[in-house]
Design a protein around this motif. Structure first.
Motif, PDB file in Angstrom:
ATOM      1  N   GLU A   1       0.690  -1.194  -0.205  1.00 56.16           N
ATOM      2  CA  GLU A   1      -0.114  -0.013  -0.026  1.00 56.16           C
ATOM      3  C   GLU A   1       0.741   1.346  -0.020  1.00 56.16           C
ATOM      4  OE1 GLU A   1      -4.049  -0.633   2.792  1.00 56.16           O
ATOM      5  OE2 GLU A   1      -2.087  -1.287   3.773  1.00 56.16           O
ATOM      6  N   LYS A   2       1.961   1.173   0.222  1.00 56.44           N
ATOM      7  CA  LYS A   2       2.747   2.328   0.454  1.00 56.44           C
ATOM      8  C   LYS A   2       2.887   3.411  -0.558  1.00 56.44           C
ATOM      9  CE  LYS A   2       7.543   3.793   1.306  1.00 56.44           C
ATOM     10  NZ  LYS A   2       9.260   3.362   1.779  1.00 56.44           N
ATOM     11  N   ASN A   3       3.252   2.778  -1.617  1.00 55.07           N
ATOM     12  CA  ASN A   3       3.598   3.856  -2.779  1.00 55.07           C
ATOM     13  C   ASN A   3       2.178   4.445  -3.187  1.00 55.07           C
ATOM     14  OD1 ASN A   3       6.495   3.702  -2.768  1.00 55.07           O
ATOM     15  ND2 ASN A   3       6.453   2.119  -3.932  1.00 55.07           N
ATOM     16  N   LEU A   4       1.285   3.528  -3.072  1.00 60.06           N
ATOM     17  CA  LEU A   4       0.092   4.085  -3.516  1.00 60.06           C
ATOM     18  C   LEU A   4      -0.819   5.064  -2.844  1.00 60.06           C
ATOM     19  CD1 LEU A   4      -1.720   0.372  -4.484  1.00 60.06           C
ATOM     20  CD2 LEU A   4      -0.824   2.158  -6.260  1.00 60.06           C
ATOM     21  N   LEU A   5      -0.564   4.927  -1.489  1.00 56.98           N
ATOM     22  CA  LEU A   5      -1.214   5.848  -0.432  1.00 56.98           C
ATOM     23  C   LEU A   5      -0.403   7.180  -0.685  1.00 56.98           C
ATOM     24  CD1 LEU A   5      -1.442   3.454   2.434  1.00 56.98           C
ATOM     25  CD2 LEU A   5      -3.482   4.602   1.412  1.00 56.98           C
ATOM     26  N   ILE A   6       0.967   7.174  -0.712  1.00 59.37           N
ATOM     27  CA  ILE A   6       1.659   8.345  -0.758  1.00 59.37           C
ATOM     28  C   ILE A   6       1.288   9.080  -2.058  1.00 59.37           C
ATOM     29  CG2 ILE A   6       3.791   9.394  -0.877  1.00 59.37           C
ATOM     30  CD1 ILE A   6       5.086   7.394   0.891  1.00 59.37           C
ATOM     31  N   LYS A   7       1.103   8.357  -3.088  1.00 62.84           N
ATOM     32  CA  LYS A   7       0.931   8.916  -4.486  1.00 62.84           C
ATOM     33  C   LYS A   7      -0.602   9.404  -4.546  1.00 62.84           C
ATOM     34  CE  LYS A   7       0.594   7.990  -9.458  1.00 62.84           C
ATOM     35  NZ  LYS A   7       0.613   6.747 -10.528  1.00 62.84           N
ATOM     36  N   ALA A   8      -1.433   8.759  -3.642  1.00 65.50           N
ATOM     37  CA  ALA A   8      -3.070   9.323  -3.674  1.00 65.50           C
ATOM     38  C   ALA A   8      -3.049  10.571  -2.688  1.00 65.50           C
ATOM     39  CB  ALA A   8      -3.848   8.394  -3.360  1.00 65.50           C
ATOM     40  N   ASN A   9      -2.168  10.496  -1.813  1.00 67.13           N
ATOM     41  CA  ASN A   9      -2.315  11.597  -0.758  1.00 67.13           C
ATOM     42  C   ASN A   9      -1.921  12.909  -1.401  1.00 67.13           C
ATOM     43  OD1 ASN A   9      -2.563  12.939   1.907  1.00 67.13           O
ATOM     44  ND2 ASN A   9      -0.418  12.716   2.023  1.00 67.13           N
ATOM     45  N   ARG A  10      -0.845  12.788  -2.329  1.00 69.60           N
ATOM     46  CA  ARG A  10      -0.326  13.925  -2.991  1.00 69.60           C
ATOM     47  C   ARG A  10      -0.024  15.182  -1.849  1.00 69.60           C
ATOM     48  NH1 ARG A  10      -4.255  14.380  -8.335  1.00 69.60           N
ATOM     49  NH2 ARG A  10      -3.819  12.456  -9.210  1.00 69.60           N
ATOM     50  N   GLY A  11       0.181  14.760  -1.022  1.00 69.60           N
ATOM     51  CA  GLY A  11       0.890  15.788   0.244  1.00 69.60           C
ATOM     52  C   GLY A  11      -0.232  16.756   0.647  1.00 69.60           C
ATOM     53  N   LYS A  12      -1.570  16.075   0.548  1.00 74.30           N
ATOM     54  CA  LYS A  12      -2.428  16.845   1.044  1.00 74.30           C
ATOM     55  C   LYS A  12      -2.885  16.813   2.657  1.00 74.30           C
ATOM     56  CE  LYS A  12      -5.596  16.829  -3.003  1.00 74.30           C
ATOM     57  NZ  LYS A  12      -6.714  16.199  -3.725  1.00 74.30           N
ATOM     58  N   HIS A  13      -2.250  15.751   3.151  1.00 71.92           N
ATOM     59  CA  HIS A  13      -2.505  15.350   4.489  1.00 71.92           C
ATOM     60  C   HIS A  13      -1.272  14.835   5.249  1.00 71.92           C
ATOM     61  CE1 HIS A  13      -6.860  15.617   3.787  1.00 71.92           C
ATOM     62  NE2 HIS A  13      -6.587  14.591   2.906  1.00 71.92           N
ATOM     63  N   ASP A  14      -1.130  15.317   6.603  1.00 74.33           N
ATOM     64  CA  ASP A  14       0.088  14.750   7.313  1.00 74.33           C
ATOM     65  C   ASP A  14      -0.192  13.370   7.749  1.00 74.33           C
ATOM     66  OD1 ASP A  14       2.053  14.205   9.104  1.00 74.33           O
ATOM     67  OD2 ASP A  14       1.752  16.044  10.337  1.00 74.33           O
ATOM     68  N   ILE A  15       0.192  12.472   7.201  1.00 70.06           N
ATOM     69  CA  ILE A  15       0.270  11.019   7.391  1.00 70.06           C
ATOM     70  C   ILE A  15       1.217  10.138   7.913  1.00 70.06           C
ATOM     71  CG2 ILE A  15      -0.812   8.785   6.284  1.00 70.06           C
ATOM     72  CD1 ILE A  15      -2.427  10.333   4.236  1.00 70.06           C
ATOM     73  N   THR A  16       0.988   9.362   9.022  1.00 71.78           N
ATOM     74  CA  THR A  16       1.915   8.558   9.425  1.00 71.78           C
ATOM     75  C   THR A  16       1.368   7.175   9.077  1.00 71.78           C
ATOM     76  OG1 THR A  16       2.505   9.984  11.150  1.00 71.78           O
ATOM     77  CG2 THR A  16       3.230   7.720  11.411  1.00 71.78           C
ATOM     78  N   PHE A  17       2.432   6.280   8.744  1.00 70.54           N
ATOM     79  CA  PHE A  17       1.856   4.876   8.521  1.00 70.54           C
ATOM     80  C   PHE A  17       2.599   3.994   9.460  1.00 70.54           C
ATOM     81  CE2 PHE A  17       0.084   5.616   4.609  1.00 70.54           C
ATOM     82  CZ  PHE A  17       0.766   6.756   3.791  1.00 70.54           C
TER      83      PHE A  17
END
Length: 340
Positions: A31-47
């Motif tokens: 999921e890692k790359n897909l989530l980062i790509k989908a987020n596009r920096g919009k949210h501050d996300i920790t995995f």
């Protein structure tokens, strides 16, 4: 993925425009790359790779939202701790919400949302794949061939053409299963709490479906009415040698009852992608465990049982839809369907 005790954590705060601080539990490497790509920096996300539980909920401190998966512990004690930490939202990366105590969330004023639907074809195709692999003994055949044993003595299967398939639950996934089995030449019986306009399905009562089906495939959500719907009593109603497929939820089936059915020959084939006691077991590597789940170990002794580790959703297409919809929920909380 290897033992999740060796957890991974990284931050996706690579851009400036943050709308929400969120933490993803039970994050898979795929999921890692897909989530980062989908987020596009919009949210501050920790995995985090760890599951959510009473011990790990502390990592949600100073976050706005918690993102979970089906094997996370989202019971009342955990929700109460999350509320104390200031969590306002819970998103599950699944359609089913049986792992979340919605009443506890409501009491704490936490909004909860799920993925309304994603690639039903992924789960439908996996259900049929389990059925076909069982019917032609493909696992045994592969194991024999790998040791250069090409004997055919115990590999006789059966045609799906002309067989009767009973589908319990005809929502998105059940409906996607219909054309696949129909394409194999099967007669399809359907049962759902709501009759729908689906081609090539004969709507019948649940008892009739149990009695007439050669193959029974489960596609219903888990709730108080469906829990253990496959049990000693319902198995007795089925044809001798019936095939049962479950890609829904583990608790739809009372596992001890299926073991008895396998022993007696009433159940001829069992294919499951979910397991009644999978929490804390599936999605992790337990190969080195000295003590293993005794019921699952007993099931695995049967050559007419095929188990996959809750992977029916695991296709590129489904993953893309899941991560895209998850980020959309974070983007538009005021416009999503909130389950409380």
């Amino acid at each position: 993925m290897h033992n999740q005790l060796a957890s991974f954590e990284w931050s996706a705060t690579l851009y400036n425009s943050k709308f929400m601080k969120a933490i993803f539990y039970s994050t898979k490497l795929v999921e890692k790359n897909l989530l980062i790509k989908a987020n596009r920096g919009k949210h501050d996300i920790t995995f985090l790779s760890e599951t959510l539980n009473t011990d790990t909920c502390k990592y949600a401190k100073e976050k706005d939202a918690v993102i979970v998966f089906t094997n996370d512990d989202v019971t009342a004690p955990v929700i109460n701790k999350l509320a104390a930490l200031g969590i306002k939202y819970i998103v599950t990366r699944s359609v089913g919400m049986d792992h979340i105590n919605l009443e506890a969330a409501k009491k704490q004023g936490i909004k909860v949302a799920n993925i309304p639907a994603y690639s039903p074809q992924a789960i439908a195709e996996h259900a049929v794949a389990l059925a076909l692999a069982l019917s032609r003994h493909l696992i045994q055949a592969d194991q024999q061939c790998r040791v250069f044993n090409f004997c055919l003595d115990k590999l006789t299967g059966f045609n799906f053409y002309g067989k009767t398939v009973g589908l319990i639950g005809l929502g998105h996934i059940g409906a996607a299963t219909v054309p696949i089995f129909h394409g194999l030449g099967c007669k399809i019986l359907g049962y759902d709490t709501q009759t729908k306009d689906i081609k090539n399905v004969e709507w019948v009562s649940l008892d009739t479906l149990y009695r007439k089906s050669d193959v029974i495939s489960l596609h219903v959500p888990l709730n108080s009415e469906t829990r253990y719907m496959i049990n000693e009593n319902t198995i007795r109603k089925m044809k001798k040698g019936v095939m049962i497929i479950n890609t829904g939820r583990g608790d739809l089936i009372k596992t001890t009852a299926t073991l008895e059915g396998l022993k007696s020959g009433k159940i001829g084939y069992l294919g499951i992608d979910v397991y009644e006691f999978e929490k804390g077991l599936f999605f992790e590597d337990h190969e080195a465990d000295e003590v293993r789940d005794p019921i699952l170990s007993e099931l695995l002794k049967y050559p007419n049982v095929l188990i996959s580790p809750h992977q029916a959703f695991l296709t590129n297409e489904a993953l893309h839809e899941i991560v895209t919809q998850t980020i959309k929920i974070l983007n538009r909380w005021d416009r999503v369907s909130i389950k409380i």
